[in-house]
Design a protein around this motif. Structure first.
Motif, PDB file in Angstrom:
ATOM      1  N   SER A  23      -0.027  -5.030  -7.590  1.00 14.48           N
ATOM      2  CA  SER A  23       1.098  -4.986  -6.650  1.00 14.48           C
ATOM      3  C   SER A  23       0.686  -5.252  -5.210  1.00 14.48           C
ATOM      4  O   SER A  23       1.534  -5.291  -4.318  1.00 14.48           O
ATOM      5  CB  SER A  23       1.808  -3.627  -6.745  1.00 14.48           C
ATOM      6  N   ASN A  24      -0.629  -5.444  -4.982  1.00 17.07           N
ATOM      7  CA  ASN A  24      -1.063  -5.805  -3.633  1.00 17.07           C
ATOM      8  C   ASN A  24      -2.410  -6.516  -3.734  1.00 17.07           C
ATOM      9  O   ASN A  24      -3.089  -6.473  -4.763  1.00 17.07           O
ATOM     10  CB  ASN A  24      -1.141  -4.570  -2.717  1.00 17.07           C
TER      11      ASN A  24
ATOM     12  N   PHE B  22       1.677   5.380  -3.893  1.00 22.28           N
ATOM     13  CA  PHE B  22       2.515   4.178  -3.828  1.00 22.28           C
ATOM     14  C   PHE B  22       3.601   4.224  -2.764  1.00 22.28           C
ATOM     15  O   PHE B  22       4.382   3.275  -2.653  1.00 22.28           O
ATOM     16  CB  PHE B  22       3.143   3.907  -5.199  1.00 22.28           C
TER      17      PHE B  22
ATOM     18  N   GLY C 287      -2.994   5.616  -9.837  1.00 25.72           N
ATOM     19  CA  GLY C 287      -2.817   6.206  -8.518  1.00 25.72           C
ATOM     20  C   GLY C 287      -4.001   7.072  -8.133  1.00 25.72           C
ATOM     21  O   GLY C 287      -4.471   7.887  -8.938  1.00 25.72           O
TER      22      GLY C 287
ATOM     23  N   ASP D 127       3.485   3.640   0.338  1.00 25.21           N
ATOM     24  CA  ASP D 127       3.367   2.519   1.272  1.00 25.21           C
ATOM     25  C   ASP D 127       2.996   1.217   0.577  1.00 25.21           C
ATOM     26  O   ASP D 127       2.626   0.240   1.236  1.00 25.21           O
ATOM     27  CB  ASP D 127       2.333   2.853   2.352  1.00 25.21           C
ATOM     28  N   ASP D 128       3.117   1.178  -0.746  1.00 23.28           N
ATOM     29  CA  ASP D 128       2.842  -0.045  -1.499  1.00 23.28           C
ATOM     30  C   ASP D 128       3.945  -1.075  -1.233  1.00 23.28           C
ATOM     31  O   ASP D 128       5.118  -0.711  -1.094  1.00 23.28           O
ATOM     32  CB  ASP D 128       2.789   0.284  -2.991  1.00 23.28           C
TER      33      ASP D 128
ATOM     34  N   SER E 252       6.901  -0.824  -3.719  1.00 24.31           N
ATOM     35  CA  SER E 252       7.735   0.354  -3.474  1.00 24.31           C
ATOM     36  C   SER E 252       8.595   0.145  -2.230  1.00 24.31           C
ATOM     37  O   SER E 252       9.758   0.562  -2.193  1.00 24.31           O
ATOM     38  CB  SER E 252       6.861   1.602  -3.304  1.00 24.31           C
TER      39      SER E 252
ATOM     40  N   SER F  30      -5.622  -4.325  -4.567  1.00 26.58           N
ATOM     41  CA  SER F  30      -5.825  -3.966  -5.973  1.00 26.58           C
ATOM     42  C   SER F  30      -6.148  -5.197  -6.817  1.00 26.58           C
ATOM     43  O   SER F  30      -6.947  -5.123  -7.757  1.00 26.58           O
ATOM     44  CB  SER F  30      -4.593  -3.247  -6.524  1.00 26.58           C
TER      45      SER F  30
END
Length: 203
Positions: A162-163, A24, A128, A26-27, A30, A166
């Motif tokens: 979160s992106n 995470f 993860g 580079d999420d 985050s 995903s």
């Protein structure tokens, strides 16, 4: 070839924190919580450690036998409500991770505000996969192991993507939007997603 999965224990804490931190860093979310790269490198592991400790204590963490991926799950009751301890949770995480960073607390409160209530469900808090092991189907295997049980027991499942990458994976696994996107202030979007249990086929 199947993916060997086991339930993580306290002895796996360091492995889980490292996996989540690497996965995470580079999420987009985050990056919103820790906009400065130096801060993220230094403090992001503390946030992942706080999350790991919460789920080790109150939920379940699945980890692959080879240590390449992990998934954090909480079983949410039908009558989940907000008590004082839950209300203090985000503030306690902020104090432990980065007291001067309001976003550490804000992300917890924003996510809690959109979490569905009224039906028991499995909540995928985080998953993860080590950066060098992504796109091998490991994350899918971790999730499907729990979704298969959800189907057998008639339980729905919930998560926040979160992106976009995903979100697309979760859609393929049967998750659908659970209300509008959560748009973080001056930041990226998160997508609450819900999956109804699928009927079991006769053997």
């Amino acid at each position: 070839m199947g993916v060997a999965i086991r339930t993580a224990g306290a002895e796996d804490r360091e492995l889980i924190v490292r996996l989540l931190d690497e996965a995470f860093q580079d999420d987009p979310v985050s990056g919103w919580v820790f906009p400065r790269v130096e801060d993220r490198r230094a403090k992001h592991p503390r946030l992942m450690a706080a999350f790991t400790d919460i789920v080790l204590a109150a939920g379940r963490i699945d980890v692959t036998e080879d240590g390449s991926a992990c998934a954090l799950w909480l079983s949410m009751p039908a009558d989940e409500g907000h008590d004082d301890a839950e209300d203090e949770g985000p503030a306690q995480v902020r104090e432990a991770v980065d007291p001067g960073n309001e976003r550490v607390e804000s992300i917890g409160r924003l996510v809690a505000a959109v979490h569905p209530t009224g039906r028991a469900h499995e909540y995928l808090w985080m998953i993860g996969v080590a950066p060098g092991r992504q796109d091998e189907g490991i994350g899918t295997a971790l999730i499907e192991a729990v979704l298969d049980r959800c189907d057998r027991e008639g339980l729905p499942a919930y998560l926040e993507a979160s992106n976009v990458r995903s979100r697309n994976l979760y859609e393929r696994l049967g998750f659908e939007p659970a209300g509008p996107a959560l748009n973080l202030p001056d930041g990226p979007s998160m997508w609450p997603m819900w999956r109804e249990p699928r009927p079991q086929r006769p053997a």
